[in-house]
Design a protein around this motif. Structure first.
Motif, PDB file in Angstrom:
ATOM      1  N   PHE A 178       0.612  -1.200   0.061  1.00  0.00           N
ATOM      2  CA  PHE A 178      -0.057  -0.233   0.088  1.00  0.00           C
ATOM      3  C   PHE A 178       0.985   1.340  -0.045  1.00  0.00           C
ATOM      4  CE2 PHE A 178      -2.915  -3.184   1.441  1.00  0.00           C
ATOM      5  CZ  PHE A 178      -3.944  -2.973   0.819  1.00  0.00           C
ATOM      6  N   VAL A 179       2.014   0.993   1.003  1.00  0.00           N
ATOM      7  CA  VAL A 179       2.801   2.310   0.815  1.00  0.00           C
ATOM      8  C   VAL A 179       3.297   2.487  -0.286  1.00  0.00           C
ATOM      9  CG1 VAL A 179       4.901   3.203   2.091  1.00  0.00           C
ATOM     10  CG2 VAL A 179       3.373   2.146   3.411  1.00  0.00           C
ATOM     11  N   TYR A 180       3.864   1.542  -1.014  1.00  0.00           N
ATOM     12  CA  TYR A 180       4.468   1.652  -2.412  1.00  0.00           C
ATOM     13  C   TYR A 180       3.616   2.180  -3.608  1.00  0.00           C
ATOM     14  CZ  TYR A 180       6.272   0.284  -6.946  1.00  0.00           C
ATOM     15  OH  TYR A 180       6.692   0.240  -8.181  1.00  0.00           O
ATOM     16  N   VAL A 226      -9.241   4.521 -14.651  1.00  0.00           N
ATOM     17  CA  VAL A 226      -8.324   4.921 -15.715  1.00  0.00           C
ATOM     18  C   VAL A 226      -6.825   4.966 -15.186  1.00  0.00           C
ATOM     19  CG1 VAL A 226      -7.579   6.325 -17.766  1.00  0.00           C
ATOM     20  CG2 VAL A 226      -9.982   6.106 -17.039  1.00  0.00           C
ATOM     21  N   GLY A 227      -6.739   5.512 -14.011  1.00  0.00           N
ATOM     22  CA  GLY A 227      -5.362   5.296 -13.282  1.00  0.00           C
ATOM     23  C   GLY A 227      -4.994   3.848 -12.851  1.00  0.00           C
ATOM     24  N   ASN A 269      -5.968  12.634 -20.898  1.00  0.00           N
ATOM     25  CA  ASN A 269      -4.712  12.193 -21.136  1.00  0.00           C
ATOM     26  C   ASN A 269      -3.773  12.886 -20.032  1.00  0.00           C
ATOM     27  OD1 ASN A 269      -4.648  14.799 -22.157  1.00  0.00           O
ATOM     28  ND2 ASN A 269      -3.624  14.094 -24.000  1.00  0.00           N
ATOM     29  N   SER A 270      -4.225  13.058 -18.894  1.00  0.00           N
ATOM     30  CA  SER A 270      -3.222  13.530 -18.114  1.00  0.00           C
ATOM     31  C   SER A 270      -3.856  13.234 -16.650  1.00  0.00           C
ATOM     32  CB  SER A 270      -3.284  15.046 -18.064  1.00  0.00           C
ATOM     33  OG  SER A 270      -4.610  15.793 -17.653  1.00  0.00           O
ATOM     34  N   PRO A 271      -2.904  13.075 -15.574  1.00  0.00           N
ATOM     35  CA  PRO A 271      -3.166  12.767 -14.271  1.00  0.00           C
ATOM     36  C   PRO A 271      -3.936  13.949 -13.693  1.00  0.00           C
ATOM     37  CG  PRO A 271      -0.709  12.857 -14.761  1.00  0.00           C
ATOM     38  CD  PRO A 271      -1.391  13.324 -16.026  1.00  0.00           C
ATOM     39  N   GLU A 272      -4.098  15.218 -14.174  1.00  0.00           N
ATOM     40  CA  GLU A 272      -5.084  16.082 -13.429  1.00  0.00           C
ATOM     41  C   GLU A 272      -6.324  15.820 -13.659  1.00  0.00           C
ATOM     42  OE1 GLU A 272      -2.031  17.187 -15.378  1.00  0.00           O
ATOM     43  OE2 GLU A 272      -1.029  17.249 -13.452  1.00  0.00           O
ATOM     44  N   THR A 273      -6.831  15.058 -14.680  1.00  0.00           N
ATOM     45  CA  THR A 273      -8.210  14.898 -14.934  1.00  0.00           C
ATOM     46  C   THR A 273      -8.611  13.189 -14.775  1.00  0.00           C
ATOM     47  OG1 THR A 273      -7.746  14.791 -17.256  1.00  0.00           O
ATOM     48  CG2 THR A 273      -8.784  16.672 -16.461  1.00  0.00           C
ATOM     49  N   PRO A 302      -0.178   9.121  -8.519  1.00  0.00           N
ATOM     50  CA  PRO A 302      -0.736  10.075  -7.698  1.00  0.00           C
ATOM     51  C   PRO A 302      -2.112   9.855  -7.575  1.00  0.00           C
ATOM     52  CG  PRO A 302      -0.721  10.542  -9.975  1.00  0.00           C
ATOM     53  CD  PRO A 302       0.111   9.374  -9.846  1.00  0.00           C
ATOM     54  N   TRP A 303      -2.328   8.810  -6.658  1.00  0.00           N
ATOM     55  CA  TRP A 303      -4.076   8.551  -6.182  1.00  0.00           C
ATOM     56  C   TRP A 303      -4.901   9.406  -5.616  1.00  0.00           C
ATOM     57  CZ3 TRP A 303      -5.320   4.026  -8.361  1.00  0.00           C
ATOM     58  CH2 TRP A 303      -4.196   3.043  -8.409  1.00  0.00           C
ATOM     59  N   GLY A 304      -4.030  10.117  -4.831  1.00  0.00           N
ATOM     60  CA  GLY A 304      -4.687  11.419  -4.243  1.00  0.00           C
ATOM     61  C   GLY A 304      -5.388  12.398  -5.199  1.00  0.00           C
TER      62      GLY A 304
END
Lengths: 297, 282
Positions: free
Chosen positions: B65-67, B233-234, B224-228, B73-75
């Protein structure tokens, strides 16, 4: 007076349209317009930077029918539908009967059946990866215990589609159970008592009384399962990517692949239209059935 | 319970075989059904690389989980999913309430034809129209935005249908009473119809949240970006087998993705099942 009533009526009609307008506008933009645009674009050849796309009639459709992949994918999807629909309906019915019976730990049983429903398909696929991994996966550990040799469940054409099918059934059976459960709760318990007094066994009761009473639910679930057999393809991205050698490729995944991996949107459009036609037939059949039912409501 | 009195004179007999088989069958199926989840939970707690051995002697660990938490960027994904689900639900509630009200209580020319078109949308799945919808969203400049993911789902035929049914079952006298007190149409909707349809709203909201929390294909295409990017998808990018991540790490990532919804489900189980029932019956 009459004039005023007419004015009032017109005002209400205008009001009604205004209320419905935002939803209708968005629906047109993202459902009706794209459906028509898809058809229009399916009639044009694929353009390149050198050659602009030109009107080509039904050539894209001809290409599809001439492509052996089309037939593989269509067959796969028919098998997918042909297995997942009846099997998940039967599971759902059995689950509902058990979850409705007076058994110990009933609420645990109920949630166990229902839990897969709330998981994303992607997550479900990850969970099942743990079962299917050759040699080390849970299934091979168990069969290995009995002396069977390890199997590459996802990696060989004979078992890939079946593995995908199992995940789908696991995911949707609990969802369909809910609808049967609801229907079962509306059936008066006296009915069973009466059947018993008449000397009907359990099987007779199920077949002659329960199943006919559950028919509307079965139709509803059937239509949903049918739509799911087109829609539920997310797990392919994790489990097989349609492989090996297209053995587990389903239509919607193929459309995605044509459009977004091979950038061949005209053929993807043609395939989309074929799917919409099939769904349209389902819709018409469903409306007919519903109409029949609502007459005595 | 009624049957107790009928069978009271036979209680000395052993419990009948049918009943025992029922209980056994129900339990075995329940355990089989839940086992993928249990195995994943267990695998996630194993040191990475050893999980598949089904060796119960290994110590449990949270290192996976830590890894995973550090690797992706789950948060951010989590926030994106929450924003997306909220946005879609808000849009759906407003649009479907207005349209449902129109179809339930107003007479206008072409209403029934339009309503059939709305129902037809139940079969024109947004998933199937990915090619054109992608083009439209791009043209609107909404590619890779939460609105771009959410907009195609906001005018939900299902929602309109459910709310229309709910509004239709409200007694017209309630509406007339409110109108005599001087309520406008909007006032009537807000003070009479919306409160009366509360259970339907709850049911629809839960179904919508669960659906869009889990949605994958469309968000995959328009982000197509971690921001959205939403969680699903992640997770798919993370879990792709060719990246060579091992199963205990994938399990940890999976458990983390599903934990919020799973916990919500376990807490609100009754309401959840009730909600799905209500949404499906009509």
């Amino acid at each position: 007076m009459n004039e005023m009533a007419r004015l009032q009526k017109r005002r209400l009609a205008l009001y009604g349209w205004m209320l419905a307008a935002p939803a209708l506008a968005l629906m047109s933009l993202f459902a009706f317009y794209p459906a028509i645009a898809t058809f229009w674009h399916s009639l044009f050849s694929r353009g390149t930077s050198r050659r602009p796309s030109v009107f080509s009639g039904f050539e894209n459709y001809g290409d599809l029918f001439a492509d052996p992949t089309f037939w593989t994918v269509a067959t796969n999807n028919l098998i997918y539908a042909g297995v997942t629909i009846p099997v998940s309906i039967i599971f759902a019915l059995v689950m509902a009967l058990w979850a409705n019976a007076h058994i110990p730990a009933r609420s645990f049983v109920r949630s166990a059946y229902f839990t897969p429903t709330i998981l994303p398909m992607i997550a479900a696929a990850n969970l099942w990866l743990f079962f299917y991994t050759p040699d080390l996966g849970v299934i091979d550990q168990i069969t290995g215990f009995f002396g069977a040799s390890p199997t590459n469940w996802l990696g060989q054409p004979e078992t890939a589609l079946a593995s995908v099918i199992i995940v789908t059934i696991w995911k949707e059976a609990g969802f369909f159970m809910i609808f049967y459960l609801a229907a079962l709760q509306t059936i008066p318990p006296d009915l069973r008592e009466a059947a018993r007094i008449e000397g009907a066994g359990r099987w007779t009761y199920t077949r002659r009384v329960l199943l006919p009473l559950l028919m509307p639910t079965t139709i509803f679930v059937f239509v949903n399962a049918m739509i799911n057999s087109v829609k539920l393809i997310d797990h392919l991205f994790i489990l097989t990517k349609g492989g090996p050698n297209n053995a587990s490729k389903l239509i919607l995944y193929w459309i995605w692949e044509m459009a977004f991996a091979y950038f061949d949107s005209p053929h993807a459009a043609a395939m989309t239209i074929l799917v919409l036609l099939a769904l349209g037939l389902v819709a018409v059949a469903q409306f007919r059935l519903v109409e029949k039912r609502t007459h005595y409501r | 319970m009624k049957t107790d009195t009928v069978t009271a004179n036979t209680t000395l007999k052993l419990p009948d075989l049918d009943k025992v088989l029922d209980v056994l069958g129900a339990w075995v199926l329940a355990i089989v059904w839940i086992s993928p989840l249990l195995f994943a939970a267990w695998a996630a707690l194993q040191p990475s690389g050893t999980a598949l051995g089904l060796d119960f002697s290994n110590p449990l660990t949270f290192e996976n989980f830590v890894y995973v938490w550090g690797a992706v960027p789950w948060g951010g994904y989590f926030t994106n999913t929450v924003v997306l689900v909220t946005l879609i639900l808000a849009g759906q509630l407003v649009l479907c309430t207005l349209a449902g009200f129109a179809f339930a209580r107003f007479e206008f020319k072409g209403r029934d034809t339009v309503f059939i078109l709305v129902l037809l949308q139940l079969f024109i799945l947004p998933e199937v129209l990915i090619v054109e919808n992608y083009a439209i969203v791009s043209k609107l400049g909404l590619f890779d935005t939460a609105l771009g993911i959410g907009l195609p789902y906001m005018a939900s035929a299902f929602g309109i249908f459910l709310l229309r049914q709910a509004f239709k079952s409200v007694p017209i006298e309630l509406e007339e009473a409110a109108r005599i007190e001087g309520c406008s149409w909007m006032g009537v909707l807000w003070k009479v119809y919306v409160p009366a349809a509360k259970p339907v709203y709850l049911a629809y909201a839960l179904v919508s949240i669960a659906t869009h929390w889990n949605n994958f294909l469309w968000p995959l295409i328009v982000t197509n970006s971690p921001e959205t990017r939403p969680l699903t998808v992640g997770l798919s990018l993370f879990g792709a087998p060719e990246t060579g991540v091992d199963i205990s790490v994938i399990s940890a990532a999976t458990i983390m993705t599903i934990a919020p919804l799973l916990m919500a489900f376990l807490i609100f189980q009754r309401q959840f099942i009730q909600a799905f029932l209500r949404a499906g019956i009509r």
